[in-house]
Design an enzyme around this catalytic site. Structure first.
Site, short mmCIF file in Angstrom:
data_model
loop_
_atom_site.label_atom_id
_atom_site.label_comp_id
_atom_site.label_asym_id
_atom_site.label_seq_id
_atom_site.Cartn_x
_atom_site.Cartn_y
_atom_site.Cartn_z
N TYR A 1 5.33 -15.26 -6.94
CA TYR A 1 4.21 -14.54 -6.32
C TYR A 1 3.43 -15.48 -5.40
O TYR A 1 3.08 -15.10 -4.27
CB TYR A 1 3.30 -13.98 -7.41
CG TYR A 1 2.15 -13.17 -6.89
CD1 TYR A 1 2.31 -11.83 -6.56
CD2 TYR A 1 0.88 -13.73 -6.73
CE1 TYR A 1 1.25 -11.07 -6.08
CE2 TYR A 1 -0.18 -12.98 -6.25
CZ TYR A 1 0.01 -11.65 -5.93
OH TYR A 1 -1.04 -10.91 -5.45
N ASP B 1 4.11 4.69 0.47
CA ASP B 1 4.43 4.03 -0.80
C ASP B 1 5.88 4.38 -1.14
O ASP B 1 6.53 5.14 -0.41
CB ASP B 1 3.48 4.46 -1.92
CG ASP B 1 3.14 3.30 -2.86
OD1 ASP B 1 4.08 2.81 -3.52
OD2 ASP B 1 1.97 2.91 -2.92
N ASP C 1 10.63 2.07 1.08
CA ASP C 1 10.76 0.78 0.41
C ASP C 1 10.56 -0.28 1.48
O ASP C 1 11.44 -0.48 2.34
CB ASP C 1 12.13 0.65 -0.24
CG ASP C 1 12.38 -0.71 -0.89
OD1 ASP C 1 11.48 -1.59 -0.79
OD2 ASP C 1 13.45 -0.90 -1.47
N VAL C 2 9.42 -0.94 1.49
CA VAL C 2 9.09 -1.85 2.59
C VAL C 2 10.02 -3.06 2.65
O VAL C 2 10.09 -3.74 3.68
CB VAL C 2 7.62 -2.33 2.51
CG1 VAL C 2 6.66 -1.15 2.61
CG2 VAL C 2 7.36 -3.14 1.25
N GLY D 1 -4.83 1.52 -5.97
CA GLY D 1 -5.49 0.23 -5.78
C GLY D 1 -6.14 0.06 -4.42
O GLY D 1 -6.75 0.97 -3.86
N ILE D 2 -6.03 -1.15 -3.89
CA ILE D 2 -6.67 -1.50 -2.62
C ILE D 2 -6.15 -0.62 -1.49
O ILE D 2 -6.91 -0.18 -0.63
CB ILE D 2 -6.45 -3.00 -2.31
CG1 ILE D 2 -7.20 -3.86 -3.33
CG2 ILE D 2 -6.91 -3.33 -0.89
CD1 ILE D 2 -6.86 -5.34 -3.26
#
Length: 273
Positions: free
Chosen positions: A153, A38, A61-62, A18-19
């Protein structure tokens, strides 16, 4: 001298697709070294191979603060100070207010706390250097206009907006204009998180279009990088955002845009020139 420059270092989270992937490609195309972050080893490795020799894959894992701090320390030891930090990792699930707490924890952990962790792990070293820097946090229009359906979200992205605004003020106070913060606000974008089919909907922008718009906004010094798409113009976005702010100023019902007593008035407002 600018932050997005040959041989400088960029770190992009959520960079396997993606982005994030398109941003990593763009930074590499500018001659930057890019750490591709990632949570999947395989996906991160594939992304790095797609980007080329300037990409360095790392898994994290952020939402895990200790893991993020370890990542930042390792990057500093191997590659030096970061010039461009893009906190982009995000997940879309979550649900409404009464959704299970585990779903809320997952969304807030990645979408909001992942950005907090990234800022706190990397920005102090950026401030300690004397080099230009850029911090890009990926928000969402849903964090501003709050459409019902996925409140978790919305809350996470509203938090990213507030965090990035506060960061911009802090950077102005401590670094003048040497390090800048930017809030990327994508529109309808065709990515792995939003895809419903293998074919991009006509109304959606591609991730590359979003990144091109982002780079133009950064070059112009924009803080709010608000992206249109193929079905929503910038003028329409502005009107929707102003209407959402008007709920408070005019003391309307919450989310009046979708309220049965107000939705027709909203439609007339949007139709006005």
């Amino acid at each position: 001298m600018t932050a997005i420059e040959r041989d400088n270092l960029a770190v992009v989270t959520g960079a396997a697709s993606g982005i994030g992937l398109e941003a990593a490609k763009a930074f590499a195309a500018a001659g930057m070294r890019v750490v591709v972050v990632d949570r999947s080893d395989d996906a991160t490795m594939r992304a790095a191979l797609e980007i080329g020799d300037l990409a360095f894959p790392m898994t994290c894992d952020v939402s895990d603060r200790k893991a993020f701090d370890t990542l930042a320390a390792t990057i500093g030891q191997r590659h030096g100070t970061v010039s461009v930090l893009m906190n982009n990792a995000g997940i879309g699930a979550g649900g409404d207010v009464l959704a299970p707490s585990a779903d809320w924890d997952a969304v807030l952990g990645v979408n909001l706390m992942g950005v907090v962790h990234g800022v706190q792990a990397f920005v102090p070293a950026m401030l300690a250097s004397d080099a230009p820097g850029v911090v890009i946090n990926t928000g969402s229009k849903q964090g501003i206009t709050q459409p019902p359906g996925n409140t978790a979200y919305n809350v996470s992205k509203a938090g990213v907006k507030a965090l990035t605004e506060g960061l911009a003020h802090t950077l102005r106070s401590h670094a003048g204009g040497r390090i800048t913060a930017h809030l990327l606000i994508p529109g309808f974008t065709y990515t792995g998180m939003t895809a419903r089919s293998d074919e991009k909907p006509a109304g959606a922008w591609s991730a590359k279009q979003v990144v091109d718009h982002m780079l133009t906004g950064i070059a112009a010094g924009d803080f709010y990088i608000l992206c249109p798409d193929n079905e929503t113009t910038t003028a329409q976005d502005h009107k929707r955002i102003l209407w959402a702010a008007g709920d408070i100023v005019e003391n309307r019902p919450a989310l009046s845009r979708w309220h049965p007593d107000w939705k027709d008035r909203f439609a007339r407002y949007m139709a006005e020139r």
